[in-house]
Each structure stands twice: as structure tokens, then as C-alpha cells.
Design a protein around this motif. Structure first.
Motif, short mmCIF file in Angstrom:
data_model
loop_
_atom_site.label_atom_id
_atom_site.label_comp_id
_atom_site.label_asym_id
_atom_site.label_seq_id
_atom_site.Cartn_x
_atom_site.Cartn_y
_atom_site.Cartn_z
N GLN A 156 0.82 -1.22 0.00
CA GLN A 156 0.00 0.00 0.00
C GLN A 156 0.85 1.26 0.00
N ARG A 166 -8.13 -1.43 -4.59
CA ARG A 166 -7.41 -2.61 -4.13
C ARG A 166 -7.42 -2.74 -2.61
N TRP A 167 -7.37 -1.59 -1.91
CA TRP A 167 -7.35 -1.59 -0.45
C TRP A 167 -8.47 -0.70 0.07
N GLY A 190 -7.83 -0.35 4.01
CA GLY A 190 -6.82 0.40 3.27
C GLY A 190 -6.35 1.61 4.04
#
Length: 167
Positions: A24, A53-54, A59
Motif C-alpha cells: 500500500q 485494491r485496499w 486500506g
């Protein structure tokens, strides 16, 4: 040497770190580097990818990625996209049985920027009704801020805001 070499170095780490906790951070660093090099569309897409994605709450860069993507969309004149990214950010809420709060420092500013993007978009041919109806509730829900008018003066956007107590 130089910024492009730095970008290549960051990209070379991506494959090695993509399955680690550093992925990340590296992705956010990479997006910021691309933005600094002036490739706004690629950077905006990279920030969006980070949020996809996160996602929140897992995230660590969800809010920051959507914030940066929305700034780039505003810069590019894509006000509806900027609004959608900010709305996606403020839509995410987390429930808990523990007393307290989760610190999301961009949450309230994002709501204000949604209103500003509606107004700015309307000034550039966008949806004027969305701009007129824009309001931002505060965290407690006791007040709301209404856009009561906007006008252009010397090339700058001026928006008057006032808070009114709601029932």
C-alpha cells in the motif's frame, strides 16, 4: 539519474513487495511520484487503483487516495468524477460497539469540496440544480451548511456559506 530514474526504482520494488504490508505504501508513493512528474491521468488512475485494491476500513490510504484522485480530476476539469470520488470516501462508515471515534481528517473537508465541485462544475456548464441543492451536514447532524450563492469576481470563485440549525 533524476525523477524518471526514481520512478523506475520504485516500480522495480513493486513486484518484490506486492504481497507484503508495504505494498500500500509503495503504491501510494508511486502514484505521488507519477503526479509529481506531471502525468495527471496516470497518477489519478493509480490513486483510484489504491482505493479499489485496499478499500476502507482496511486500506490505510483509502481516503488519501480518493482525495488526491479528486484533486487531479478537478485540475483536469472532470468535476463529476471528483464528486464521485469524494462521495465514495464519505459514504464509507464503520460501526462499532466500542465508544469512540475513528479519525478521518479528510471526511468533513471532503463534504465541503463536494459542494465546491458542484458549484465549480455548474460555472463550467455542469448541473446547476446540483449546485443549488448542495448542503453539507456536520458530524453531529445538528447543523447544515447551505450554499446561499455564488458569483465570479476577478476570476475567483466566491461562495457564501452559512450554518443553520436543523430541527
Amino acid at each position: 539519474q533524476g525523477p524518471r530514474a526514481g520512478l523506475a526504482e520504485i516500480q522495480s520494488l513493486d513486484h518484490d513487495l506486492e504481497t507484503t504490508d508495504l505494498a500500500q505504501s509503495l503504491a501510494f508513493l508511486l502514484a505521488g511520484h507519477v503526479e509529481a512528474l506531471g502525468d495527471d491521468l496516470v497518477a489519478r488512475d493509480a490513486y483510484r487503483h489504491i482505493a479499489d485494491r485496499w478499500p476502507y476500513p482496511f486500506g490505510g490510504f483509502f481516503d488519501d487516495a480518493l482525495w488526491q484522485a479528486s484533486l487531479l480530476d478537478e485540475k483536469l476539469g472532470h468535476y463529476e468524477d471528483a464528486i464521485a470520488e469524494l462521495e465514495r470516501m464519505v459514504k464509507e462508515r464503520e460501526t462499532t460497539t466500542i465508544m469512540g471515534t475513528y479519525e478521518r481528517p479528510k471526511y468533513v473537508p471532503a463534504m465541503l469540496r463536494i459542494g465546491m465541485a458542484h458549484v465549480e462544475g455548474a460555472l463550467h456548464g455542469g448541473d446547476r440544480e446540483a449546485a443549488r441543492g448542495c448542503f453539507i451536514p456536520d458530524v453531529s447532524g445538528k447543523f447544515r451548511m447551505n450554499f446561499i450563492g455564488h458569483r465570479r469576481q476577478t476570476g475567483a470563485l466566491h461562495v457564501e456559506l452559512h450554518a443553520v440549525q436543523s430541527g
